[in-house]
Design a protein around this motif. Structure first.
Motif, mmCIF file in Angstrom:
data_model
loop_
_atom_site.group_PDB
_atom_site.id
_atom_site.type_symbol
_atom_site.label_atom_id
_atom_site.label_comp_id
_atom_site.label_asym_id
_atom_site.label_seq_id
_atom_site.Cartn_x
_atom_site.Cartn_y
_atom_site.Cartn_z
ATOM 1 N N ASP A 106 43.036 -86.152 7.080
ATOM 2 C CA ASP A 106 42.585 -85.267 8.145
ATOM 3 C C ASP A 106 41.175 -85.688 8.493
ATOM 4 N N SER A 420 38.428 -77.309 13.350
ATOM 5 C CA SER A 420 37.271 -77.584 12.507
ATOM 6 C C SER A 420 36.010 -77.383 13.332
ATOM 7 N N SER A 454 39.973 -81.383 15.720
ATOM 8 C CA SER A 454 40.843 -81.809 14.647
ATOM 9 C C SER A 454 42.067 -82.466 15.268
#
Length: 551
Positions: A106, A420, A454
């Motif tokens: 990620d 995020s 993200s």
């Protein structure tokens, strides 16, 4: 909306170098060989020493035609390690996806990835147990090199190199059709106000004794690294689905006066215009300097182009038309005052922030503006006139038999999506919205979106939505490359490794604190996710960060 960002974790193995070794396979003449084991800290190699690693071709020793898919298998038995990484390499072939047995990366954690040249795979297989066995099946596309052989090798945590007992002979080559069109997508680039306030033509009255500048050598070097990597792909179009800037314009939290006073609405409007003619031109000129002229770059409006979410301040909502006008002056209206795009929602308030074009005879591209400013609130939706126009564009593409329809807009429509350092704006009513229904009716294939900083793919109703992008100033940057063929689109997400630090302080933005002064990016961003979308609605090679997400 931008929030303070966390740094991505790094491991020593991530930055270690892969070396070339000469391999000779038993009973076969030596030939071109793949890079072998990746070096790793001695401790990592020691904890994996008790494991045994073997490789094989499940299809056996039969020759394989060029351009076909085959599988290489790695089996790990035993061993004790809290972290186990396989480093796999191929010669006369390439990796097309990240195996399902590999832990997906990620934007904060680098686990599994493929190098840009598609010749090396890092596969995180998690902890090892002395009584355990892990099997990893690795897809390999064979090179179109008849008479050559396909070689693979694997190493666990820097330990001994394993290879199959034989290589695979490549027979007569299969046909290879080049892609007809390539695009690169990077939403939320930059999501920061980066410009030289002292530059001639800047809208700032900058006094270096009062505030910092809005850029420095570290920022410019980081930009060169990122844009240089974009250029290596030679895309035909570059898409940026909003948040080009930070956009807190009409403010001056440190009372610097850099863009003049901001006490009244009229002063805020003037300060906004001065900020726009400072930051937008440098944003565009950097892309031009790296080989991306205006005719190849297609930006959208994000919340930061409207001053940033939330819009609880009446003045900010009243400034929305000015924000649109300044964006249009830079990106969608030519210097002679004529519109850049003929296909646009004429008569809509978003006439110059939504547009459509056909960069290839079989590709319809559309940029939408998902922000509808009303007297009492900002709605995340298309205004009625823009929606009517969009229906017409998509209906015409459908009637013309266009193979591929790709739309970009700033906010995700369907979820769940990772986020995020983001407020996580979503399009109103999601899959039940009129917009998603229009996408379904007219056969939109791909929706590219940002906002959440993200990476997530959601595949629903025959439509693939990919949310991606990052926070450049906080060492989070990724991009998607799409190769368009008559029957498929191959998609790959590349993610940069980088570092930022507050140790040297912050640069100036209208709303402080600004971007960190200390920022670095590493070149050669690996691939962390892949998928292939087919014209019949299938998806194959979906892997890594693009695998289905469950919160």
């Amino acid at each position: 909306m931008r929030r303070p960002a966390r740094q991505r974790s790094w491991s020593l193995a991530t930055t270690a170098l892969i070396g070339l070794v000469g391999l000779a396979f038993a009973g076969l003449a030596s030939g071109p060989v793949p890079p072998a084991a990746q070096s790793a800290p001695a401790a990592a190699a020691t904890v994996a020493a008790s494991a045994t690693v073997s490789m094989s071709w499940p299809s056996g020793s039969a020759p394989v035609a060029g351009n076909k898919m085959i599988t290489a298998r790695v089996v790990v038995k035993g061993g004790t390690a809290s972290t186990a990484n396989l480093w796999v390499a191929v010669a006369n072939g390439r990796f097309t996806s990240i195996p399902n047995a590999c832990r997906a990366s990620d934007i904060l954690n680098a686990y599994s990835s493929i190098t840009q040249d598609l010749l090396r795979l890092r596969c995180s297989i998690g902890p090892l147990r002395a009584d355990g066995t892990k099997t990893v099946d690795i897809p390999v596309r064979v090179a179109n090199l008849p008479g050559s052989r396909v070689y693979v090798s694997a190493s666990l945590n820097g330990g001994p190199t394993a290879r199959p007992p034989y290589s695979k002979l490549i027979t007569s080559g299969g046909s290879t059709v080049p892609h007809s069109f390539r695009f690169l997508s990077s939403p939320d680039f930059l999501n920061a106000d980066v410009a030289d306030l002292a530059r001639p033509g800047s809208g700032a009255d900058w006094d270096p004794t009062i505030s910092e500048n809005s850029t420095n050598d570290a920022q410019e070097l980081a930009l060169d690294t990122v844009l240089g990597e974009w250029g290596e792909h030679e895309p035909d179009n570059v898409l940026v689905a909003g948040d080009l800037v930070n956009g807190h314009w009409g403010k001056d939290s440190d009372n610097t006066g850099n863009f003049g006073p901001v006490g009244t609405f009229e002063e805020k409007q003037t300060a906004l215009r001065r900020a726009a003619i400072t930051y937008y031109p440098e944003w565009e000129e950097r892309l031009i300097d790296h080989g991306f002229p205006q005719g190849r770059v297609y930006p959208a409006m994000g919340d930061h182009e409207y001053g940033d979410d939330p819009w609880v301040n009446d003045d900010k909502r009243r400034l929305a038309p000015t924000f649109r006008e300044e964006f249009a002056q830079q990106f969608t209206i030519r210097n002679n005052g004529q519109p850049r795009f003929a296909d646009r929602p004429v008569g809509s308030e978003h006439e110059f922030t939504a547009y459509a074009w056909r960069p290839d005879p079989e590709v319809q591209m559309v940029t939408i503006d998902v922000f509808d400013d009303q007297p009492e609130e900002m709605l995340i939706r298309l205004d009625p006139q823009q929606m009517l126009w969009l229906r017409g564009v998509l209906a015409q593409a459908q009637a013309d038999g266009i193979d591929w329809i790709i739309v970009q807009g700033h906010t995700p429509i369907v979820g769940p999506v990772r986020k995020s350092s983001s407020s996580g704006l979503m399009y109103s009513n999601g899959a039940s919205s009129e917009l998603w229904g229009v996408f379904k009716k007219y056969g939109v294939d791909l929706y590219l979106t940002g906002e959440v900083h993200s990476v997530t793919e959601v595949s629903r109703d025959g439509i693939v939505q990919i949310a991606h992008g990052g926070l450049f100033a906080f060492a989070h940057s990724n991009y998607l490359v799409g190769d368009v063929y008559p029957s498929r689109i191959e998609l790959r997400v590349h993610d940069f490794a980088g570092r930022w630090s507050n140790l040297e302080g912050r640069l100036w933005e209208t709303q402080m604190p600004g971007a960190p002064k200390d920022l670095t990016y590493q070149p050669d961003p690996p691939i962390i996710g892949t998928t292939t979308v087919w014209s019949d609605g299938r998806e194959t090679s979906r892997s890594g960060a693009l695998l289905p997400y469950t919160p």
